[in-house]
Design a protein around this motif. Structure first.
Motif, mmCIF file in Angstrom:
data_model
loop_
_atom_site.group_PDB
_atom_site.id
_atom_site.type_symbol
_atom_site.label_atom_id
_atom_site.label_comp_id
_atom_site.label_asym_id
_atom_site.label_seq_id
_atom_site.Cartn_x
_atom_site.Cartn_y
_atom_site.Cartn_z
ATOM 1 N N GLU A 108 44.875 31.759 69.630
ATOM 2 C CA GLU A 108 44.042 31.602 70.819
ATOM 3 C C GLU A 108 44.377 30.317 71.580
ATOM 4 O O GLU A 108 43.640 29.898 72.465
ATOM 5 C CB GLU A 108 42.561 31.596 70.423
ATOM 6 N N GLY A 109 45.443 29.637 71.168
ATOM 7 C CA GLY A 109 45.872 28.418 71.840
ATOM 8 C C GLY A 109 45.124 27.169 71.420
ATOM 9 O O GLY A 109 45.206 26.147 72.088
ATOM 10 N N ARG A 110 44.388 27.235 70.324
ATOM 11 C CA ARG A 110 43.642 26.078 69.821
ATOM 12 C C ARG A 110 44.348 25.473 68.621
ATOM 13 O O ARG A 110 44.970 26.168 67.834
ATOM 14 C CB ARG A 110 42.237 26.498 69.362
ATOM 15 N N VAL A 111 44.199 24.174 68.484
ATOM 16 C CA VAL A 111 44.711 23.469 67.316
ATOM 17 C C VAL A 111 43.510 22.912 66.560
ATOM 18 O O VAL A 111 42.672 22.225 67.142
ATOM 19 C CB VAL A 111 45.659 22.316 67.715
ATOM 20 N N LEU A 112 43.436 23.243 65.270
ATOM 21 C CA LEU A 112 42.364 22.713 64.431
ATOM 22 C C LEU A 112 42.941 21.556 63.624
ATOM 23 O O LEU A 112 43.751 21.770 62.721
ATOM 24 C CB LEU A 112 41.814 23.796 63.492
ATOM 25 N N ALA A 113 42.524 20.367 63.959
ATOM 26 C CA ALA A 113 43.060 19.174 63.310
ATOM 27 C C ALA A 113 42.489 19.013 61.911
ATOM 28 O O ALA A 113 41.386 19.474 61.611
ATOM 29 C CB ALA A 113 42.737 17.942 64.150
ATOM 30 N N ALA A 114 43.261 18.346 61.082
ATOM 31 C CA ALA A 114 42.792 18.016 59.736
ATOM 32 C C ALA A 114 41.739 16.915 59.843
ATOM 33 O O ALA A 114 41.865 16.000 60.648
ATOM 34 C CB ALA A 114 43.952 17.550 58.869
ATOM 35 N N GLY A 115 40.717 17.028 59.030
ATOM 36 C CA GLY A 115 39.664 16.020 59.014
ATOM 37 C C GLY A 115 39.963 14.934 57.995
ATOM 38 O O GLY A 115 40.865 15.064 57.158
ATOM 39 N N MET A 116 39.197 13.874 58.043
ATOM 40 C CA MET A 116 39.369 12.759 57.115
ATOM 41 C C MET A 116 39.148 13.212 55.675
ATOM 42 O O MET A 116 39.844 12.768 54.771
ATOM 43 C CB MET A 116 38.432 11.611 57.478
ATOM 44 N N SER A 117 38.186 14.095 55.447
ATOM 45 C CA SER A 117 37.922 14.530 54.072
ATOM 46 C C SER A 117 39.130 15.277 53.493
ATOM 47 O O SER A 117 39.408 15.166 52.293
ATOM 48 C CB SER A 117 36.658 15.388 53.994
ATOM 49 N N GLY A 118 39.847 16.007 54.322
ATOM 50 C CA GLY A 118 41.061 16.687 53.862
ATOM 51 C C GLY A 118 42.162 15.696 53.497
ATOM 52 O O GLY A 118 42.904 15.900 52.533
ATOM 53 N N LYS A 119 42.235 14.615 54.264
ATOM 54 C CA LYS A 119 43.227 13.586 53.956
ATOM 55 C C LYS A 119 42.863 12.851 52.663
ATOM 56 O O LYS A 119 43.735 12.549 51.849
ATOM 57 C CB LYS A 119 43.354 12.611 55.131
ATOM 58 N N ILE A 120 41.585 12.598 52.484
ATOM 59 C CA ILE A 120 41.130 11.965 51.242
ATOM 60 C C ILE A 120 41.442 12.861 50.051
ATOM 61 O O ILE A 120 41.883 12.405 49.010
ATOM 62 C CB ILE A 120 39.624 11.624 51.327
ATOM 63 N N LYS A 121 41.217 14.168 50.225
ATOM 64 C CA LYS A 121 41.524 15.140 49.181
ATOM 65 C C LYS A 121 42.980 15.045 48.766
ATOM 66 O O LYS A 121 43.306 14.980 47.572
ATOM 67 C CB LYS A 121 41.206 16.556 49.673
ATOM 68 N N THR A 122 43.876 14.991 49.746
ATOM 69 C CA THR A 122 45.315 14.921 49.453
ATOM 70 C C THR A 122 45.663 13.634 48.713
ATOM 71 O O THR A 122 46.411 13.655 47.731
ATOM 72 C CB THR A 122 46.135 15.029 50.752
ATOM 73 N N VAL A 123 45.112 12.518 49.164
ATOM 74 C CA VAL A 123 45.380 11.231 48.500
ATOM 75 C C VAL A 123 44.868 11.258 47.061
ATOM 76 O O VAL A 123 45.567 10.831 46.134
ATOM 77 C CB VAL A 123 44.772 10.055 49.296
ATOM 78 N N LEU A 124 43.660 11.781 46.859
ATOM 79 C CA LEU A 124 43.119 11.873 45.496
ATOM 80 C C LEU A 124 43.981 12.771 44.614
ATOM 81 O O LEU A 124 44.216 12.469 43.441
ATOM 82 C CB LEU A 124 41.682 12.389 45.521
ATOM 83 N N GLN A 125 44.467 13.865 45.181
ATOM 84 C CA GLN A 125 45.335 14.755 44.406
ATOM 85 C C GLN A 125 46.609 14.019 44.000
ATOM 86 O O GLN A 125 47.035 14.095 42.839
ATOM 87 C CB GLN A 125 45.685 16.014 45.201
ATOM 88 N N MET A 126 47.223 13.314 44.936
ATOM 89 C CA MET A 126 48.462 12.593 44.623
ATOM 90 C C MET A 126 48.219 11.511 43.567
ATOM 91 O O MET A 126 49.002 11.365 42.632
ATOM 92 C CB MET A 126 49.078 11.997 45.883
ATOM 93 N N ILE A 127 47.140 10.774 43.720
ATOM 94 C CA ILE A 127 46.832 9.721 42.742
ATOM 95 C C ILE A 127 46.577 10.335 41.368
ATOM 96 O O ILE A 127 47.069 9.836 40.352
ATOM 97 C CB ILE A 127 45.634 8.868 43.207
ATOM 98 N N SER A 128 45.833 11.433 41.336
ATOM 99 C CA SER A 128 45.537 12.063 40.042
ATOM 100 C C SER A 128 46.814 12.556 39.369
ATOM 101 O O SER A 128 46.973 12.407 38.151
ATOM 102 C CB SER A 128 44.524 13.198 40.196
ATOM 103 N N VAL A 129 47.721 13.110 40.149
ATOM 104 C CA VAL A 129 48.994 13.576 39.583
ATOM 105 C C VAL A 129 49.752 12.387 39.001
ATOM 106 O O VAL A 129 50.271 12.457 37.877
ATOM 107 C CB VAL A 129 49.848 14.323 40.636
ATOM 108 N N ILE A 130 49.811 11.305 39.737
ATOM 109 C CA ILE A 130 50.536 10.123 39.266
ATOM 110 C C ILE A 130 49.932 9.600 37.960
ATOM 111 O O ILE A 130 50.654 9.330 36.991
ATOM 112 C CB ILE A 130 50.557 9.030 40.362
ATOM 113 N N VAL A 131 48.615 9.486 37.921
ATOM 114 C CA VAL A 131 47.966 8.943 36.720
ATOM 115 C C VAL A 131 48.118 9.913 35.547
ATOM 116 O O VAL A 131 48.410 9.491 34.419
ATOM 117 C CB VAL A 131 46.490 8.588 36.995
ATOM 118 N N MET A 132 47.943 11.211 35.789
ATOM 119 C CA MET A 132 48.088 12.168 34.690
ATOM 120 C C MET A 132 49.530 12.236 34.185
ATOM 121 O O MET A 132 49.766 12.394 32.985
ATOM 122 C CB MET A 132 47.564 13.549 35.090
ATOM 123 N N MET A 133 50.492 12.092 35.085
ATOM 124 C CA MET A 133 51.894 12.054 34.637
ATOM 125 C C MET A 133 52.141 10.809 33.801
ATOM 126 O O MET A 133 52.850 10.872 32.788
ATOM 127 C CB MET A 133 52.841 12.114 35.833
#
Length: 176
Positions: A108-133
């Protein structure tokens, strides 16, 4: 091709090397590869925004490269009984819902931007992977794995929260 896009591609190229190192039990090498690839995520976005190098390729491939990297690690964690499969299913369900909504909005020609909570989710996932590894590598110190697991649980909670927030904020997409 600009530098941010090259960094995104480098992150994607790193994934098979990360997987191979992990599957061979070379956890220190896998950890280094994952960390290096994760750092490119920070720099490609920072460089793209600061030098006005944002491209359609970057808009699509940067978040995809993040997901390929992180979800590859999570799949490997299921194999090593580090996390449960249902946890990854929740994460993937959220991603499919968000991707579907973005696809409908884009038609429909709209862009749905990522929110801050989604970015926090990604950072937490990356940190958790690093610590668990690190916990897999330094198995004589089980507290490391425990800390990583709890960070992962926080990322799982943020995954659910950010998914709900995204659906609520963009619910009008369902009436398109």
């Amino acid at each position: 091709m600009n530098l941010p896009n090259k960094l995104t591609i480098a992150r994607m190229i790193a994934v098979p090397f990360f997987i191979a190192a992990f599957m061979l039990g070379m956890y220190p090498a896998a950890l280094v590869i994952f960390c290096a690839a994760s750092i490119t995520d920070y720099f490609d976005g920072k460089i793209a925004r600061s030098q006005n190098l944002v491209t359609n390729f970057g808009k699509i491939m940067d978040p995809l490269a993040d997901k390929i990297l992180v979800y590859s690690a999570l799949c490997l964690f299921i194999e090593t009984d580090t996390i449960e499969a249902w946890m990854l299913i929740i994460i993937l369900a959220r991603e499919f819902i968000v991707a579907g909504m973005r696809t409908v909005a884009a038609s429909e020609g709209r862009v749905l931007a990522a929110g801050m909570s989604g970015k926090i989710k990604t950072v937490l996932q990356m940190i958790s992977v690093i610590v668990m590894m690190a916990g897999l590598w330094l198995s004589d110190y089980p507290v490391i794995m425990t800390v990583g697991y709890y960070i992962f649980i926080a990322s799982l909670i943020m995954t659910i929260y950010s998914g709900c927030e995204y659906v609520i904020q963009n619910k009008d997409v369902f009436s398109m």
